[in-house]
Design an enzyme around this catalytic site. Structure first.
Site, PDB file in Angstrom:
ATOM      1  N   HIS A 277     -12.992  -4.725  13.448  1.00 18.71           N
ATOM      2  CA  HIS A 277     -13.293  -3.330  13.785  1.00 18.71           C
ATOM      3  C   HIS A 277     -14.439  -2.809  12.916  1.00 18.71           C
ATOM      4  CE1 HIS A 277     -12.621   0.986  14.552  1.00 18.71           C
ATOM      5  NE2 HIS A 277     -12.825   1.120  13.249  1.00 18.71           N
ATOM      6  N   GLU A 278     -14.378  -3.073  11.615  1.00 19.69           N
ATOM      7  CA  GLU A 278     -15.444  -2.621  10.729  1.00 19.69           C
ATOM      8  C   GLU A 278     -16.770  -3.306  11.063  1.00 19.69           C
ATOM      9  OE1 GLU A 278     -15.102  -0.142   8.780  1.00 19.69           O
ATOM     10  OE2 GLU A 278     -12.939   0.040   9.032  1.00 19.69           O
ATOM     11  N   HIS A 281     -18.753  -1.588  13.806  1.00 17.91           N
ATOM     12  CA  HIS A 281     -19.634  -0.471  13.446  1.00 17.91           C
ATOM     13  C   HIS A 281     -21.049  -0.962  13.144  1.00 17.91           C
ATOM     14  CE1 HIS A 281     -16.691   2.659  13.617  1.00 17.91           C
ATOM     15  NE2 HIS A 281     -15.911   2.113  12.699  1.00 17.91           N
ATOM     16  N   GLU A 355     -15.616   4.984  17.069  1.00 22.32           N
ATOM     17  CA  GLU A 355     -14.364   4.287  16.754  1.00 22.32           C
ATOM     18  C   GLU A 355     -13.855   3.504  17.962  1.00 22.32           C
ATOM     19  OE1 GLU A 355     -13.045   3.909  13.791  1.00 22.32           O
ATOM     20  OE2 GLU A 355     -14.676   5.135  12.974  1.00 22.32           O
ATOM     21  N   ASP A 359     -13.395  -0.504  18.133  1.00 24.91           N
ATOM     22  CA  ASP A 359     -12.131  -1.106  18.572  1.00 24.91           C
ATOM     23  C   ASP A 359     -12.368  -2.116  19.694  1.00 24.91           C
ATOM     24  OD1 ASP A 359     -10.514   0.195  16.773  1.00 24.91           O
ATOM     25  OD2 ASP A 359      -9.820   1.738  18.166  1.00 24.91           O
TER      26      ASP A 359
END
Length: 413
Positions: A277-278, A281, A355, A359
């Site tokens: 997930h990070e 970004h 976000e 995801d």
């Protein structure tokens, strides 16, 4: 009082009333759903954990109303109450000259503001966080952190304030452009220096040990083409029981950092999903987009300030008897949040959209079910409410509500 004073007071009052109203809605909504775990979580989160999260959020929100009222009162005293004007006049008596007076004025104001806000931080840490079992900070560590922050502020803030004020006084009509370049460069320098020079000033970082977790992370990094200077574990448990993970730095200084508290609660597949997930970004260029947005807003703000410094009503409308570059800069910093308050939902929407995209990236690179499992554990361990008031969430929340986020991921399993 001039027209600008009335405009400032109106927006200040509307901001406070909106904050109080949204907080009241949030508290009522959470309390009304306190005794029922949302359907998607009933098999994963107990009623006791759900109620703890509700009580924790309500406690923070109630105190937040007091904090907002306190901050609004202080802002009124600094400006219309004559606080900044009094400090400015006191420093001018010393006769240091415009540049030195300006630097001391800005630094003194920020230090006094920090001292006035210290009781708020103390109460949050040693009362609310303590009550719910999250605080691990000792008074000694809290004091040490405060002193370190003050030293860092002096080391970094004084030269920046000196350079900015010198440019404002000596660089001509386009000073705001040069100050923007200075600020942008300083921001990039901080991003670069934070992982290796600043963060270790407060926390200890150890390389992640060899094992299954490291192997899965290395495999994830290889298949996503992400390069990093290292994977580290931070001693977050020294200060709090909350868990987290983040990326920091850019270029050759990029680091992956896990809180030791997060590693205690998640298995290797869940850790991999959180990291994915990070990574999302970065891969979706959210970090660059946010940075460019910040630079764009600061450029517009400084250009606006370049016009405001020449307007006598700007100073008199905010309680300053003598116009100056340092007074204009400090006033602009203080009132900026008041005039941009109602743009907050727009920024929150953009963040929530990012976000969801991160995801989706994680679901493509790992098992979406593992990210769902990790998020549920983090919601439980961090006592994050599962039932925020929808309007409060739209206005403030940088992350989607738990039910919507899980539903989005469940559709990808």
């Amino acid at each position: 009082m001039n027209t600008f004073t009335y405009l400032f007071l109106t927006l200040l009052g509307l901001s406070l009333l909106t904050e109080v109203w949204l907080a009241a809605r949030h508290i009522r909504y959470i309390a009304a759903n306190r005794n029922t775990v949302p359907g998607a979580f009933r098999s994963k989160i107990t009623l006791a954990d759900h109620q703890k999260a509700a009580d924790y959020t309500i406690a923070h929100t109630r105190f937040g109303r007091i904090e907002n009222a306190y901050g609004t009162g202080l802002l009124a005293l600094w400006t219309l109450g004559g606080g900044l004007d009094w400090l400015d006049q006191m420093l001018r008596v010393i006769g240091w000259g415009e540049l030195a007076t300006g630097v001391v004025f800005i630094l003194s104001t920020l230090v006094i503001m920090g001292l006035l806000e210290l009781p708020v931080s103390v109460y949050r840490t040693f009362v609310i966080e303590n009550r719910f079992g999250f605080n691990k900070t000792t008074p000694r560590l809290f004091l040490a952190d405060t002193i370190k922050q003050a030293l860092l502020f002096g080391i970094l803030g004084a030269p920046l304030a000196l350079a900015a004020l010198w440019l404002m006084q000596e660089a001509g009509e386009l000073w705001w452009l040069y100050v923007w370049l200075l600020w942008s460069g300083f921001t990039m320098l901080l991003v670069w220096a934070y992982p290796t020079l600043i963060a270790p000033f407060f926390n200890k970082f150890k390389p992640l040990k060899e094992g299954m977790v490291r192997e899965r992370i290395q495999a994830l990094l290889e298949r996503t083409g992400f390069r990093t200077r290292g994977i580290f574990v931070m001693d977050g448990s020294r200060r709090s029981a909350h868990g987290n993970a983040y990326f920091t730095g850019f270029g050759k200084t990029k680091r992956i950092v896990f809180f030791d508290t997060l590693l205690e609660h998640l298995n290797e597949r869940e850790i991999e999903a959180v990291l994915a997930h990070e990574l999302g970004h970065f891969k979706r260029r959210h970090v660059i987009k946010r940075m460019l947005l910040t630079f764009g807003i600061s450029l517009f703000g400084l250009a606006l300030l370049g016009w405001l410094v020449t307007q006598p009503w700007f100073y008199s409308g905010l309680g300053m008897s003598q116009p100056s570059m340092h007074a204009a800069l400090m006033l602009f910093m203080l009132i900026g949040p008041v005039f941009t308050f109602f743009l907050q939902p727009l920024f929150a929407w953009g963040s929530r959209r990012h976000e969801y995209e991160a995801d989706s990236f994680a679901a493509d690179q790992t098992d979406a079910a593992e990210l769902v499992s990790a998020l549920v554990k983090l919601y439980r361990e961090n006592a994050s409410t599962l039932t925020p008031d929808p309007l409060h969430s739209v206005f403030y929340d940088s992350h989607p509500p738990a039910t919507l986020r899980i539903a989005h991921l469940t559709g990808k399993t």
